[in-house]
Design a protein around this motif. Structure first.
Motif, PDB file in Angstrom:
ATOM      1  N   ILE A   1       0.823  -1.219   0.000  1.00 50.29           N
ATOM      2  CA  ILE A   1       0.000   0.000   0.000  1.00 50.29           C
ATOM      3  C   ILE A   1       0.852   1.262   0.000  1.00 50.29           C
ATOM      4  N   GLY A   2       2.173   1.116  -0.053  1.00 51.39           N
ATOM      5  CA  GLY A   2       3.040   2.270   0.106  1.00 51.39           C
ATOM      6  C   GLY A   2       3.174   2.619   1.583  1.00 51.39           C
ATOM      7  N   ARG A   3       3.834   3.721   1.868  1.00 52.38           N
ATOM      8  CA  ARG A   3       4.010   4.120   3.263  1.00 52.38           C
ATOM      9  C   ARG A   3       2.658   4.470   3.874  1.00 52.38           C
ATOM     10  N   PRO A   4       2.263   3.800   4.984  1.00 53.80           N
ATOM     11  CA  PRO A   4       0.949   4.068   5.576  1.00 53.80           C
ATOM     12  C   PRO A   4       0.783   5.525   5.998  1.00 53.80           C
ATOM     13  N   VAL A   5      -0.366   6.059   5.668  1.00 54.33           N
ATOM     14  CA  VAL A   5      -0.689   7.445   5.986  1.00 54.33           C
ATOM     15  C   VAL A   5      -1.660   7.521   7.157  1.00 54.33           C
ATOM     16  N   ALA A   6      -2.638   6.625   7.168  1.00 54.34           N
ATOM     17  CA  ALA A   6      -3.705   6.703   8.173  1.00 54.34           C
ATOM     18  C   ALA A   6      -4.310   5.331   8.408  1.00 54.34           C
ATOM     19  N   ALA A   7      -4.993   5.223   9.539  1.00 58.76           N
ATOM     20  CA  ALA A   7      -5.730   4.011   9.860  1.00 58.76           C
ATOM     21  C   ALA A   7      -6.980   4.388  10.644  1.00 58.76           C
ATOM     22  N   THR A   8      -7.981   3.523  10.587  1.00 58.97           N
ATOM     23  CA  THR A   8      -9.171   3.659  11.430  1.00 58.97           C
ATOM     24  C   THR A   8      -9.371   2.355  12.181  1.00 58.97           C
TER      25      THR A   8
END
Length: 370
Positions: free
Chosen positions: A144-151
């Protein structure tokens, strides 16, 4: 450690059955004793075990030379007390979550263990299963590439509907954050790394709850903690996680956990379980795809963290370490502090992201060191 780790269980309540199922399958640990304030419950557990398991008093188990590690399945308010007594007797401790009811008490546990030369580890070890570990591998493999956000979302009407003695869920050390939050926050740290700061909000809409099952059905218990908590976790990596945990909602369509990056999004399985499908939506794709199971302990269950500890050299921390459990507790306490003050709170503790678990079958085969 070179030989099976002899385990004594303190606390034979509802959760003990899940641990017993795992202990039957693990080669590196051996159940030798059980204890409970209700002696009949301890005797019932010992009787159903196929082997030489002693039902003893809590004090006798903590003092027993034949016990190497105390599995602490007491209520949250008693976690630190039992852990400190076990450590004083020279025993390792593996505890149910949270590590203690407060970070102050948890610090005492870790410092006592350091001085005694024993190790502390604890739940949740669900993150060692194939569900979270497959999702972690997808992140580590840069899908996913470098993670930006999560919920992360957990909502339920409350455990009093099914638990016959739910009082501790609504007492200090309980509530949706300290009860269920450890699964979600430990998973987020496993996926994205440690947390540096948080900002939160919380509510407490009801002052009592009605027990829905068992001999106490209809009885009301007081609510002393916030029962709906939401917040943002700022990870050291720069990723932002949005967390919602509630005993005041009925249902949701939201995934348990989602992680987003510039090249894709991951739908992560329930962190309260050890398995489940990890799904990936790639940039430019038309639909979600289910990723093959690629990492984690196969067919695992509660207690696999003990086997992981047993195989970890004394110079290394086990994956479900006390340091990680303390950091998770610190994050949760900081969230509640932020909710009370309305300001962002810096998380003072640090923990390293645990090492990944390769795809491993522990069924009576033992575990390789991390």
């Amino acid at each position: 450690m070179g030989k099976p780790l002899n385990v004594g269980i303190v606390g034979c309540g509802t959760i003990v059955g899940q641990y017993l199922a795992s202990l039957r399958r693990l080669a590196d640990v051996e159940l030798v004793a059980v204890a409970d304030l209700d002696a009949d419950r301890a005797r019932a557990v010992a009787k159903e075990w196929d082997g030489d398991v002693r039902a003893v008093s809590v004090d006798e188990l903590l003092a027993a030379e034949y016990v190497d590690l105390v599995l602490n399945l007491t209520i949250p308010a008693a976690h630190a007390e039992i852990a400190l007594k076990a450590i004083a007797a020279g025993k390792h401790v593996y505890g149910e979550k949270p590590l203690a009811a407060t970070t102050d008490a948890a610090r005492q546990v870790l410092e006592a263990a350091r001085q005694a030369g024993v190790r502390v580890a604890g739940a949740p070890d669900t993150v060692l299963g194939t569900g979270i570990q497959t999702a972690r591998k997808a992140i580590d493999d840069d899908l996913i590439g470098r993670p930006v956000a999560a919920t992360a979302t957990m909502v339920t009407p409350g455990h009093e509907r099914w638990h016959p003695d739910p009082d501790f869920y609504y007492a200090p050390g309980g509530g949706p954050l300290l009860d269920m939050g450890p699964y979600y926050i430990t998973a987020l740290i496993t996926l994205l790394g440690p947390v540096t700061s948080v900002i939160g909000a919380a509510s407490h809409p009801r002052s009592e709850r009605e027990i829905g099952s068992g001999p106490r059905a209809g009885e009301r218990v007081p609510v002393e903690v916030d029962t709906h908590v939401t917040g943002v976790l700022v990870h050291e990596s720069g990723a932002l996680s949005t967390l919602v945990v509630s005993f005041d909602a009925v249902a949701t369509h939201s995934s348990n956990i989602e992680v987003h990056g510039p090249r894709g999004s991951l739908s992560v399985p329930d962190p309260n379980h050890f398995d489940g499908d990890t799904r990936l939506f790639r940039l430019g794709a038309d639909a979600w795809e289910t990723l093959p199971v690629s990492a984690g302990y196969l067919d695992s269950g509660r207690g696999y963290g003990i086997a992981d500890l047993a195989a970890t050299p004394p110079t290394h921390e086990p994956r479900a370490s006390g340091t990680l459990a303390y950091h998770v507790l610190d994050v949760m306490e900081s969230l509640l502090g932020s909710a009370a003050s309305g300001a962002s709170v810096t998380v003072s503790s640090r923990a390293t992201r645990p090492t990944a678990v390769p795809l491993t079958d522990l069924s009576r085969t033992g575990v390789g060191a991390p």
